[in-house]
Design a protein around this motif. Structure first.
Motif, PDB file in Angstrom:
ATOM      1  N   UNK A  30     -23.473 -16.998  10.923  1.00  0.00           N
ATOM      2  CA  UNK A  30     -22.079 -17.438  10.957  1.00  0.00           C
ATOM      3  C   UNK A  30     -21.278 -16.512  11.840  1.00  0.00           C
ATOM      4  N   UNK A  31     -20.576 -17.057  12.818  1.00  0.00           N
ATOM      5  CA  UNK A  31     -19.842 -16.258  13.806  1.00  0.00           C
ATOM      6  C   UNK A  31     -18.346 -16.241  13.573  1.00  0.00           C
ATOM      7  N   UNK A  32     -17.909 -16.829  12.447  1.00  0.00           N
ATOM      8  CA  UNK A  32     -16.485 -16.944  12.189  1.00  0.00           C
ATOM      9  C   UNK A  32     -15.975 -15.941  11.177  1.00  0.00           C
ATOM     10  N   UNK A  33     -14.959 -16.353  10.442  1.00  0.00           N
ATOM     11  CA  UNK A  33     -14.248 -15.474   9.507  1.00  0.00           C
ATOM     12  C   UNK A  33     -14.055 -16.220   8.188  1.00  0.00           C
ATOM     13  N   UNK A  34     -13.087 -15.765   7.403  1.00  0.00           N
ATOM     14  CA  UNK A  34     -12.770 -16.455   6.167  1.00  0.00           C
ATOM     15  C   UNK A  34     -11.923 -17.701   6.362  1.00  0.00           C
ATOM     16  N   UNK A  35     -11.494 -17.971   7.592  1.00  0.00           N
ATOM     17  CA  UNK A  35     -10.678 -19.155   7.883  1.00  0.00           C
ATOM     18  C   UNK A  35     -11.600 -20.352   8.109  1.00  0.00           C
ATOM     19  N   UNK A  36     -11.457 -21.435   7.358  1.00  0.00           N
ATOM     20  CA  UNK A  36     -12.316 -22.610   7.559  1.00  0.00           C
ATOM     21  C   UNK A  36     -12.192 -23.147   8.981  1.00  0.00           C
ATOM     22  N   UNK A  37     -13.340 -23.364   9.621  1.00  0.00           N
ATOM     23  CA  UNK A  37     -13.341 -23.758  11.034  1.00  0.00           C
ATOM     24  C   UNK A  37     -14.672 -24.449  11.314  1.00  0.00           C
ATOM     25  N   UNK A  38     -14.625 -25.687  11.756  1.00  0.00           N
ATOM     26  CA  UNK A  38     -15.842 -26.485  11.871  1.00  0.00           C
ATOM     27  C   UNK A  38     -16.834 -25.884  12.869  1.00  0.00           C
TER      28      UNK A  38
END
Length: 255
Positions: free
Chosen positions: A8-16
């Motif tokens: 996972x390359x994102x953060x705690x913010x939901x993002x498709x």
């Protein structure tokens, strides 16, 4: 051979486009998971990595976007038709993890408790660099600049290859020291240039750390959604002269 897989390359913010933070490293027959955001078990399945193949989980800190799958992982080890592991999983985190876990056990009861012999917990100091026995790999941790429990990790193989994981951090001289000469620095880069978030890095800051440490490759991850609206590579390349990679979910690096 070392393989690094971005789970996972994102953060705690939901993002498709990007799942929450998690990275997998394979080397010397060992599979390490660094952090486990909510949804990591499914991401591992999509990546073709059985969850019972994980030998060690390294937690960089205790924020929910990095530990959200901790209890579901423990819960999943009870599923005998799917969990065939014979040796225990080692879970490593900063001192204080035991208190964190006790709160979760109070909330979830027996469902957050592993069966005997399934999991081994190790706590490491948060204020100094520490060596963590994990043969045949050599693992070191150092304090990061984010929370009092934040750590960055370096993993070295017997044949001299090395990967460093920054976790969440602001500009950090300890991370520079830990990263010196590494083959790969997996660095958070939470915000585009000009959008600095305290406790996190911009592209130029990540680049400066990589340049001063003399790392061979820099992988930028932990990307908030607005990162995809900006050029991350150009400001990073103005200070770092090595190979820059912007992470995507399920990206694989082999060296």
């Amino acid at each position: 051979m070392v393989e690094v897989i971005v789970i996972g390359s994102g953060t705690g913010v939901p993002y498709i486009r990007r799942a929450g933070p998690a990275v997998c490293m394979r080397a010397e027959g060992q599979t390490l998971l660094i952090d486990s955001a909510a949804g990591t078990l499914r991401q591992l399945s999509v990546a073709g990595i059985p969850y019972d193949s994980i030998d060690t989980i390294l937690y960089t800190h205790l924020h929910p976007d990095h530990t959200g799958e901790f209890v579901p992982f423990i819960f999943a080890t009870h599923y005998l038709p799917g969990y065939h592991r014979a040796s225990p999983v080692t879970i490593i985190a900063c001192e204080g993890f035991g208190n964190f876990y006790e709160g979760l056990r109070h909330a979830f009861g027996k469902w957050a408790e592993p069966k005997p012999g399934t999991v081994v917990f190790k706590e490491v100091p948060g204020e100094i660099e520490a060596a963590i026995p994990l043969p045949p790999l050599a693992v070191r941790s150092a304090p990061a600049v984010h929370t009092p429990q934040s750590l960055c990790y370096r993993v070295d193989t017997p044949d001299g290859k090395s990967v460093v994981f920054s976790g969440d951090t602001d500009f950090c001289t300890g991370l520079i020291d830990l990263s010196r000469g590494a083959d790969l620095l997996v660095s958070e880069c939470s915000a585009p240039e000009g959008f600095k978030i305290p406790g996190h890095l911009t592209p130029s800051e990540a680049g400066r750390i990589a340049q001063e440490a003399g790392v061979k490759r820099l992988l930028l991850t932990h990307l908030y959604p607005n990162c995809d609206e900006h050029d991350l590579v150009t400001p990073c390349s103005e200070v770092y002269k090595g190979h820059i990679i912007v992470a995507e979910d399920f990206m694989r690096l082999v060296f």
